[in-house]
Structures are given as structure tokens and as C-alpha cells.
Design a protein around this motif. Structure first.
Motif, PDB file in Angstrom:
ATOM      1  N   GLY A 107       0.814  -1.208   0.000  1.00 28.19           N
ATOM      2  CA  GLY A 107       0.000   0.000   0.000  1.00 28.19           C
ATOM      3  C   GLY A 107       0.848   1.258   0.000  1.00 28.19           C
ATOM      4  N   THR A 108       1.929   1.255   0.759  1.00 34.79           N
ATOM      5  CA  THR A 108       2.827   2.404   0.801  1.00 34.79           C
ATOM      6  C   THR A 108       3.532   2.590  -0.535  1.00 34.79           C
ATOM      7  N   ASN A 109       3.895   1.474  -1.153  1.00 33.14           N
ATOM      8  CA  ASN A 109       4.492   1.537  -2.493  1.00 33.14           C
ATOM      9  C   ASN A 109       3.548   2.220  -3.480  1.00 33.14           C
TER      10      ASN A 109
ATOM     11  N   TRP B  98       1.307   6.944   5.261  1.00 34.01           N
ATOM     12  CA  TRP B  98       1.219   8.142   4.447  1.00 34.01           C
ATOM     13  C   TRP B  98       2.437   9.040   4.578  1.00 34.01           C
ATOM     14  N   HIS B  99       3.068   9.094   5.752  1.00 35.03           N
ATOM     15  CA  HIS B  99       4.235   9.958   5.931  1.00 35.03           C
ATOM     16  C   HIS B  99       5.418   9.478   5.089  1.00 35.03           C
ATOM     17  N   ILE B 100       5.557   8.169   4.960  1.00 34.41           N
ATOM     18  CA  ILE B 100       6.620   7.621   4.106  1.00 34.41           C
ATOM     19  C   ILE B 100       6.226   7.741   2.640  1.00 34.41           C
ATOM     20  N   ALA B 101       4.964   7.479   2.340  1.00 32.88           N
ATOM     21  CA  ALA B 101       4.481   7.584   0.961  1.00 32.88           C
ATOM     22  C   ALA B 101       4.644   9.005   0.430  1.00 32.88           C
ATOM     23  N   ALA B 102       4.469  10.014   1.282  1.00 35.60           N
ATOM     24  CA  ALA B 102       4.587  11.405   0.846  1.00 35.60           C
ATOM     25  C   ALA B 102       6.015  11.721   0.395  1.00 35.60           C
ATOM     26  N   ALA B 103       7.005  11.287   1.190  1.00 33.71           N
ATOM     27  CA  ALA B 103       8.405  11.516   0.811  1.00 33.71           C
ATOM     28  C   ALA B 103       8.754  10.752  -0.460  1.00 33.71           C
ATOM     29  N   MET B 104       8.274   9.523  -0.564  1.00 38.34           N
ATOM     30  CA  MET B 104       8.518   8.723  -1.758  1.00 38.34           C
ATOM     31  C   MET B 104       7.865   9.350  -2.981  1.00 38.34           C
ATOM     32  N   ALA B 105       6.706   9.963  -2.799  1.00 39.09           N
ATOM     33  CA  ALA B 105       5.979  10.565  -3.915  1.00 39.09           C
ATOM     34  C   ALA B 105       6.778  11.701  -4.544  1.00 39.09           C
ATOM     35  N   VAL B 106       7.374  12.554  -3.707  1.00 33.40           N
ATOM     36  CA  VAL B 106       8.174  13.675  -4.226  1.00 33.40           C
ATOM     37  C   VAL B 106       9.340  13.150  -5.047  1.00 33.40           C
ATOM     38  N   ALA B 107      10.038  12.146  -4.514  1.00 30.37           N
ATOM     39  CA  ALA B 107      11.171  11.564  -5.225  1.00 30.37           C
ATOM     40  C   ALA B 107      10.724  10.853  -6.502  1.00 30.37           C
ATOM     41  N   ASN B 108       9.584  10.196  -6.431  1.00 27.89           N
ATOM     42  CA  ASN B 108       9.070   9.465  -7.576  1.00 27.89           C
ATOM     43  C   ASN B 108       8.738  10.394  -8.730  1.00 27.89           C
ATOM     44  N   VAL B 109       8.161  11.556  -8.411  1.00 29.85           N
ATOM     45  CA  VAL B 109       7.844  12.551  -9.439  1.00 29.85           C
ATOM     46  C   VAL B 109       9.131  13.092 -10.072  1.00 29.85           C
TER      47      VAL B 109
END
Length: 252
Positions: A45-47, A201-212
């Protein structure tokens, strides 16, 4: 340090995913390695919570430069979303072990076919138009979307190959189209995981910025170098998927 590790993995995953799909091959193992005691559902889910943003951004970037066939792709995205929900429901009822064992063979067939057909996906020559194209794209969205919800590995690559082989797209247009459908299947998965409380969600948010950020670089390279470059990356990613899924199947 843990957050830094998965954020860097998300950056690289976004880069690969934007070109041809397969970012989960990088990010999911990283999450399992960094958080070995977490439940698999939470890591999946976090992924998805991080990866969907790079996929959505890649869709937007491609749409500005590539002639997206929206009349066919939007219904296909809807079908992919519904198919993904159905697949996620089905996996709660039946085991995916049989598919896990067969997946390396299917991927190997895709790789061999692509290598033998050296002209495959180099020219953009859609085979269908209008309702026929929408129907074929919708069927692909539903079937591969179901697979994504049921099991998942290689979904982006399957979308790309299907658009090239069945719809006559070149690899660049197929990759652009696949991003839209992958965004839909990811949204479906996030809804399910979030409802069950399986997203950090806190980890997903950081990953999202890097992913973009990774997605931005990958999209630019794909647009700059065209279908031949995307085809080459596709071959590399499918080869890596064969190795990974083959190893997983041997451990069953």
C-alpha cells in the motif's frame, strides 16, 4: 536513514517507471528490505501511495508531447480501474501461486517475441480507430487491470507490449498510454489499501516527491530519444522481471 533509502529507491523507480514501467521491481524489494517486520499489505500500500504520483505526472508530461488517443484510452482506464478492483477481490478468494509460477514463462515469451521482431514498435501505425479501438483498449485495460489487482509484477510492461502488439502503437506511444492505465490501476489499489489502513502516508509522501522527480527525468529521456530508446529499456526491464519472478517461483 531508512527514509532516505526508500526515497532514493523511489527516485530510481520513478525514472524507470516513466520510461517503460517496472518501477515496482526496484521499490517493492527496497521497502521489504528496509522494513522487514512490516506486514506485506502495508508495504504494498505504501508503495502504491508513493508510486502513483510519478505515474500520473508521467502521463501528464507525455500528453503534452504525444498524441494521446483519448477516445480509446479514457474508457480503457475506467475498465482497468474496475478490473483492478475485481482482481484484488479475487486474490482474497483464490491463491496466486499458479500464476506466480507461470509468470516467468509468459514474460520470456514476450521478450523472445520482441527480440525476434526487430521492427516491432518502431513505427506508430494504429490498427483500429473509433469504437473498435476503444473496445480493444477497454478489453486490454480490464484484463491487465485484473492481473494488476490479483498479482501485479510487470503490469506496466504488459500494458506496453499489448499496445504495441495488438493496437499497432510504437513503444513511445504505448508507454505514454500505459501510464494512464497504470495510474487508474494504482488508484484502485490505493483505495483498497487505504480503506484497510495499509498505507504509511508519511513515508508515501516523501517517496511521492522523489518518484515525481525520477519520473520527470525518465519522461524527458523517453521523449528525447523516442521509440527505439523505450524499446531498449523495455527489453532490459522485462529481462530483469524474468530473473526476479523466476527466482521467486523457484522458492515456492
Amino acid at each position: 536513514m531508512e527514509l532516505l533509502t526508500v526515497t532514493f529507491a523511489s527516485l530510481f523507480a520513478g525514472f524507470v517507471d516513466a520510461i517503460v514501467g517496472g518501477g515496482g521491481l526496484i521499490l517493492v524489494p527496497a521497502l521489504f528490505s528496509v522494513y522487514p517486520t512490516a506486514t506485506p499489505a502495508t508495504l504494498f500500500g505504501t508503495n502504491k501511495g508513493g508510486a502513483i504520483w510519478g505515474t500520473a505526472w508521467a502521463t501528464y508530461q507525455f500528453s503534452r508531447k504525444v498524441d494521446m488517443r483519448w477516445a480509446a484510452l479514457l474508457p480503457a482506464a475506467g475498465a482497468a480501474l474496475v478490473g483492478s478492483f475485481a482482481g484484488a477481490w479475487a486474490v482474497t478468494l483464490i491463491s496466486a501461486n499458479g500464476l506466480r509460477k507461470a509468470l516467468p514463462i509468459v514474460l520470456l515469451a514476450v521478450l523472445v517475441y520482441t527480440l525476434l521482431r526487430k521492427d516491432l514498435g518502431r513505427q506508430h501505425a494504429p490498427r483500429f480507430s473509433g469504437r473498435a479501438e476503444a473496445a480493444v483498449a477497454g478489453a486490454l485495460g480490464a484484463v491487465i487491470g485484473f492481473y494488476d489487482g490479483f498479482f501485479g509484477p510487470g503490469t506496466g510492461s504488459f500494458f506496453v507490449f499489448a499496445f504495441v502488439r495488438l493496437l499497432g502503437y510504437d513503444f513511445l506511444n504505448a508507454s505514454a498510454s500505459a501510464k494512464l492505465l497504470n495510474t487508474a490501476t494504482n488508484a484502485s489499489a490505493i483505495a483498497l489499501f487505504a480503506f484497510k489502513g495499509h498505507v504509511w502516508w508519511h513515508i508515501a509522501a516523501a517517496m511521492a516527491v522523489a518518484n515525481v522527480a525520477g519520473s520527470l527525468l525518465g519522461t524527458r529521456l523517453a521523449l528525447k530519444h523516442g521509440a527505439g530508446f523505450v524499446r531498449g529499456v523495455f527489453i532490459l526491464v522485462v529481462s530483469a522481471l524474468i530473473a526476479k519472478t523466476g527466482w521467486d517461483a523457484l522458492k515456492l
